[in-house]
Design an enzyme around this catalytic site. Sequence first.
Site, PDB file in Angstrom:
ATOM      1  N   HIS A 107       0.948  -0.841  -0.015  1.00 15.30           N
ATOM      2  CA  HIS A 107       0.482  -0.475   0.284  1.00 15.30           C
ATOM      3  C   HIS A 107       1.109   1.201  -0.207  1.00 15.30           C
ATOM      4  O   HIS A 107       1.719   1.662   1.049  1.00 15.30           O
ATOM      5  CB  HIS A 107      -1.124   0.068   1.229  1.00 15.30           C
ATOM      6  N   GLU A 125     -14.238  -5.251   0.269  1.00 18.17           N
ATOM      7  CA  GLU A 125     -13.429  -5.211   1.497  1.00 18.17           C
ATOM      8  C   GLU A 125     -14.176  -5.224   2.503  1.00 18.17           C
ATOM      9  O   GLU A 125     -14.486  -4.451   2.795  1.00 18.17           O
ATOM     10  CB  GLU A 125     -12.694  -4.445   1.526  1.00 18.17           C
ATOM     11  N   ASP A 171      -9.315  -8.960   3.547  1.00 18.06           N
ATOM     12  CA  ASP A 171      -7.536  -7.680   4.971  1.00 18.06           C
ATOM     13  C   ASP A 171      -8.135  -8.816   6.080  1.00 18.06           C
ATOM     14  O   ASP A 171      -8.782  -9.225   7.144  1.00 18.06           O
ATOM     15  CB  ASP A 171      -8.233  -6.710   5.301  1.00 18.06           C
ATOM     16  N   HIS A 209      -9.046  -7.013   9.652  1.00 16.51           N
ATOM     17  CA  HIS A 209     -10.664  -7.432   9.459  1.00 16.51           C
ATOM     18  C   HIS A 209     -11.387  -8.366  10.321  1.00 16.51           C
ATOM     19  O   HIS A 209     -11.833  -9.236  10.805  1.00 16.51           O
ATOM     20  CB  HIS A 209     -11.340  -7.021   8.619  1.00 16.51           C
ATOM     21  N   HIS A 264      -5.406  -7.985   1.809  1.00 15.51           N
ATOM     22  CA  HIS A 264      -4.580  -7.269   2.831  1.00 15.51           C
ATOM     23  C   HIS A 264      -3.803  -7.983   3.288  1.00 15.51           C
ATOM     24  O   HIS A 264      -4.918  -8.852   4.309  1.00 15.51           O
ATOM     25  CB  HIS A 264      -5.166  -5.847   2.931  1.00 15.51           C
ATOM     26  N   ARG A 267      -2.106  -3.793  13.163  1.00 13.90           N
ATOM     27  CA  ARG A 267      -2.035  -3.077  11.923  1.00 13.90           C
ATOM     28  C   ARG A 267      -0.353  -2.268  11.842  1.00 13.90           C
ATOM     29  O   ARG A 267       0.059  -1.941  11.156  1.00 13.90           O
ATOM     30  CB  ARG A 267      -2.985  -1.476  11.688  1.00 13.90           C
ATOM     31  N   GLU A 287      -0.533  -4.229   3.833  1.00 10.80           N
ATOM     32  CA  GLU A 287      -1.206  -3.019   4.346  1.00 10.80           C
ATOM     33  C   GLU A 287      -0.999  -2.688   5.701  1.00 10.80           C
ATOM     34  O   GLU A 287      -1.526  -3.517   6.637  1.00 10.80           O
ATOM     35  CB  GLU A 287      -2.746  -2.969   3.741  1.00 10.80           C
TER      36      GLU A 287
HETATM   37 MN    MN Z   1      -7.176  -3.473   4.122  1.00 12.41          MN
END
Ligand code: MN
Length: 292
Positions: free
Chosen positions: A10, A150, A183, A186, A209, A215, A244
């Site tokens: 990203h 997403e 992702d 998530h 992702h 994160r 990401e």
């Molecule tokens: Mn994402």
Amino acid sequence: MTVAPRFGIHAGVWGFDWSADAAERTIGAAAAAGYDLIEIPAIDRARSDAGDTARALDRHGIAPAVSLALGTDDDITSADSARRDRGERRLTDAVAFASEIGATFVGGVVFSAMGRYLELPTPAARDRSLAVLRRIAALAEARGITLGVEYVNRYESNLLNTAAQTVAFLDDLGAPNVLLHLDTFHAAIEETSLAAAIDAAGDRLGYIHASESHRGRLGTGTIDWDRFAADLHTAGYTGPITVETFSSTVIGDAAAIDIGLWRPMWADPDELATTTLHFLRTRFAAAAIPTL
Ligand code: MN
């Protein structure tokens, strides 16, 4: 023969400025770190020239993907038609931007606002989203572009929080060029396991992702990347896997508040990019070795 997944990163790893200079610098840094793909946030076309981005991609020999997240003011699930119209305009612009820079994928939170909802999801809200996305899917198809839906965690949308919900949404959408964008951040919050998410997504899985449970840097959270690589290998997934991760010290206050990133996760984007690609390649290479 094993076809390896394509690794991307990203652009926000280097920040969200997309002036011509920043685009050149960021695209060059992603290519220098060894990535095949860079995911570029859909820019404000009134303020930036897609031509600069296209030329930088060409110069550095790296492929683009495009992403965006709708907000409260341009939420296509909203009962307020002005908000829906703004959302449709942003999605239309994102598809046009992708087309201009040679991207064949537009993903992200394209089905609702990305943010904490203070109301329950309703069938009417879902139908409003589907109606807009059917038109966007047709536009995208005419340009040879695939859309990615997403799904995100419960604090970032009330509509799609799991792969199963997303597959049902795609079934109702009925557009073959719209796929599921998974992702891991998530999914790790909402699913029984990442393996279950991959299984539920089935052949709809089109984009990933790779994002750690907090994160930050891959391999420093609770996600089992060896297992994830093995599960994707078993599922036969060969599509893009895009890193990401963001750091509050790099992305600036507005983006940090948008994402809910309240602390620095790492310091040096170039170092992060290089070591993370090595980390992923190692995991996926090990997953591809047949076991007896
Ligand atoms: Mn994402």
